[in-house]
Design a protein around this motif. Structure first.
Motif, PDB file in Angstrom:
ATOM      1  N   LEU A   1       0.827  -1.208   0.000  1.00 14.50           N
ATOM      2  CA  LEU A   1       0.000   0.000   0.000  1.00 14.50           C
ATOM      3  C   LEU A   1       0.860   1.257   0.000  1.00 14.50           C
ATOM      4  O   LEU A   1       0.583   2.212  -0.740  1.00 14.50           O
ATOM      5  CB  LEU A   1      -0.943   0.006   1.208  1.00 14.50           C
ATOM      6  N   ASN A   2       1.924   1.281   0.806  1.00 17.66           N
ATOM      7  CA  ASN A   2       2.790   2.457   0.863  1.00 17.66           C
ATOM      8  C   ASN A   2       3.512   2.700  -0.455  1.00 17.66           C
ATOM      9  O   ASN A   2       3.725   3.849  -0.845  1.00 17.66           O
ATOM     10  CB  ASN A   2       3.799   2.338   2.006  1.00 17.66           C
ATOM     11  N   ASP A   3       3.884   1.647  -1.155  1.00 18.24           N
ATOM     12  CA  ASP A   3       4.646   1.803  -2.394  1.00 18.24           C
ATOM     13  C   ASP A   3       3.781   1.968  -3.641  1.00 18.24           C
ATOM     14  O   ASP A   3       4.176   2.650  -4.581  1.00 18.24           O
ATOM     15  CB  ASP A   3       5.593   0.621  -2.588  1.00 18.24           C
ATOM     16  N   PHE A   4       2.625   1.328  -3.667  1.00 22.50           N
ATOM     17  CA  PHE A   4       1.810   1.339  -4.886  1.00 22.50           C
ATOM     18  C   PHE A   4       0.528   2.150  -4.773  1.00 22.50           C
ATOM     19  O   PHE A   4      -0.135   2.384  -5.774  1.00 22.50           O
ATOM     20  CB  PHE A   4       1.491  -0.096  -5.317  1.00 22.50           C
TER      21      PHE A   4
ATOM     22  N   PRO B   1       8.784 -12.204   2.631  1.00 24.92           N
ATOM     23  CA  PRO B   1       9.009 -10.789   2.322  1.00 24.92           C
ATOM     24  C   PRO B   1       8.884  -9.892   3.554  1.00 24.92           C
ATOM     25  O   PRO B   1       8.061 -10.135   4.432  1.00 24.92           O
ATOM     26  CB  PRO B   1       7.911 -10.479   1.300  1.00 24.92           C
ATOM     27  N   ILE B   2       9.723  -8.894   3.617  1.00 28.67           N
ATOM     28  CA  ILE B   2       9.777  -7.853   4.641  1.00 28.67           C
ATOM     29  C   ILE B   2      10.327  -8.355   5.981  1.00 28.67           C
ATOM     30  O   ILE B   2      11.183  -7.729   6.568  1.00 28.67           O
ATOM     31  CB  ILE B   2       8.404  -7.167   4.894  1.00 28.67           C
ATOM     32  N   ILE B   3       9.837  -9.482   6.492  1.00 24.41           N
ATOM     33  CA  ILE B   3      10.162  -9.906   7.857  1.00 24.41           C
ATOM     34  C   ILE B   3      11.057 -11.135   7.955  1.00 24.41           C
ATOM     35  O   ILE B   3      11.535 -11.457   9.035  1.00 24.41           O
ATOM     36  CB  ILE B   3       8.876 -10.129   8.676  1.00 24.41           C
ATOM     37  N   GLY B   4      11.301 -11.855   6.860  1.00 17.63           N
ATOM     38  CA  GLY B   4      12.147 -13.045   6.902  1.00 17.63           C
ATOM     39  C   GLY B   4      13.610 -12.682   7.163  1.00 17.63           C
ATOM     40  O   GLY B   4      14.075 -11.624   6.750  1.00 17.63           O
TER      41      GLY B   4
ATOM     42  N   ASN C   1      15.615  -1.014  -5.372  1.00 14.81           N
ATOM     43  CA  ASN C   1      14.159  -0.948  -5.368  1.00 14.81           C
ATOM     44  C   ASN C   1      13.737  -0.260  -4.067  1.00 14.81           C
ATOM     45  O   ASN C   1      14.580   0.064  -3.243  1.00 14.81           O
ATOM     46  CB  ASN C   1      13.505  -2.332  -5.553  1.00 14.81           C
ATOM     47  N   ASP C   2      12.466  -0.019  -3.915  1.00 13.32           N
ATOM     48  CA  ASP C   2      11.984   0.737  -2.752  1.00 13.32           C
ATOM     49  C   ASP C   2      12.005  -0.051  -1.448  1.00 13.32           C
ATOM     50  O   ASP C   2      11.813   0.516  -0.382  1.00 13.32           O
ATOM     51  CB  ASP C   2      10.563   1.248  -3.013  1.00 13.32           C
ATOM     52  N   LEU C   3      12.223  -1.344  -1.518  1.00 14.51           N
ATOM     53  CA  LEU C   3      12.233  -2.161  -0.302  1.00 14.51           C
ATOM     54  C   LEU C   3      13.606  -2.115   0.362  1.00 14.51           C
ATOM     55  O   LEU C   3      14.334  -3.103   0.412  1.00 14.51           O
ATOM     56  CB  LEU C   3      11.837  -3.610  -0.620  1.00 14.51           C
ATOM     57  N   MET C   4      13.933  -0.956   0.882  1.00 13.03           N
ATOM     58  CA  MET C   4      15.201  -0.779   1.568  1.00 13.03           C
ATOM     59  C   MET C   4      15.058  -1.278   3.004  1.00 13.03           C
ATOM     60  O   MET C   4      14.052  -0.992   3.664  1.00 13.03           O
ATOM     61  CB  MET C   4      15.627   0.689   1.554  1.00 13.03           C
ATOM     62  N   PRO C   5      16.023  -2.020   3.513  1.00  9.23           N
ATOM     63  CA  PRO C   5      15.890  -2.605   4.851  1.00  9.23           C
ATOM     64  C   PRO C   5      15.705  -1.565   5.957  1.00  9.23           C
ATOM     65  O   PRO C   5      15.003  -1.834   6.945  1.00  9.23           O
ATOM     66  CB  PRO C   5      17.198  -3.382   5.035  1.00  9.23           C
TER      67      PRO C   5
END
Length: 188
Positions: free
Chosen positions: A84-87, A120-123, A146-150
């Protein structure tokens, strides 16, 4: 008076286009009613279905920490919030992304349900790069970005050493230890 109506995909059998069609039809027919969407993950489509429900005008979402729920679980809070935050930047939530990992680990500890390392995100391995090409790209102004920066999720990038590691991975691991190698010229 009815304050909310829950629209569930309780068997997790809808595909995203069906969710959009179903939610749009109902929200448009009853514009003054608050509708929530509850997605199960039996076909691993719950996050995509949440996105389509929001696009279709849903007012509330039922999400769970670590995607917990019966059978294959429900739409995972962490993935849904990132999507939701990214798209859908016009959609605002009160969820703090930096807290998702901590909350996830806490729920994992108390529930006994282990989080897959590649979730994804939490692994644990999600922000670990083994291929040298990725570490090299990070050194070249985030070439493979990509936008998924840790850091968004209170985490850090790690560089594992393996058969596909290159010089950049080794350098990143040495930097973590505070060691910098001197450049040595080649003899011709």
């Amino acid at each position: 008076p009815i304050e909310r109506v829950l629209l569930p995909d309780t068997l997790g059998v809808l595909i995203p286009s069906e969710v959009y069609e179903y939610i749009s039809l109902i929200v448009n027919r009853y514009p003054n009613t608050h509708f929530d969407f509850h997605a199960h993950n039996d076909y691993d489509l719950s996050t995509a279905n949440v996105l389509e429900a929001v696009k279709a005008g849903i007012h509330g979402l039922h999400l769970t920490v670590n995607g917990m729920g019966e059978r294959a679980g429900n739409a995972p809070l962490s993935s849904a919030i990132a999507v939701l935050n990214d798209f859908m930047p016009s959609v605002k939530t009160s969820v703090v992304e930096k807290s998702l990992y901590t909350v996830s680990k806490l729920v994992e500890t108390f529930s006994g349900f282990r989080i897959p390392v590649n979730k994804p995100i939490i692994g644990e391995n999600v922000f670990t790069q083994t291929a040298g090409i990725h570490a090299d790209g990070d050194n070249k102004n985030n070439l493979y970005f990509n936008d998924l920066m840790p850091e968004r999720f209170g985490r850090r990038r790690k560089y594992a050493l393996g058969k596909t590691s290159g010089k950049a991975n080794i350098e990143k691991n040495l930097q973590e230890l505070g060691i910098k190698l001197a450049k040595i010229g080649r003899a011709h």
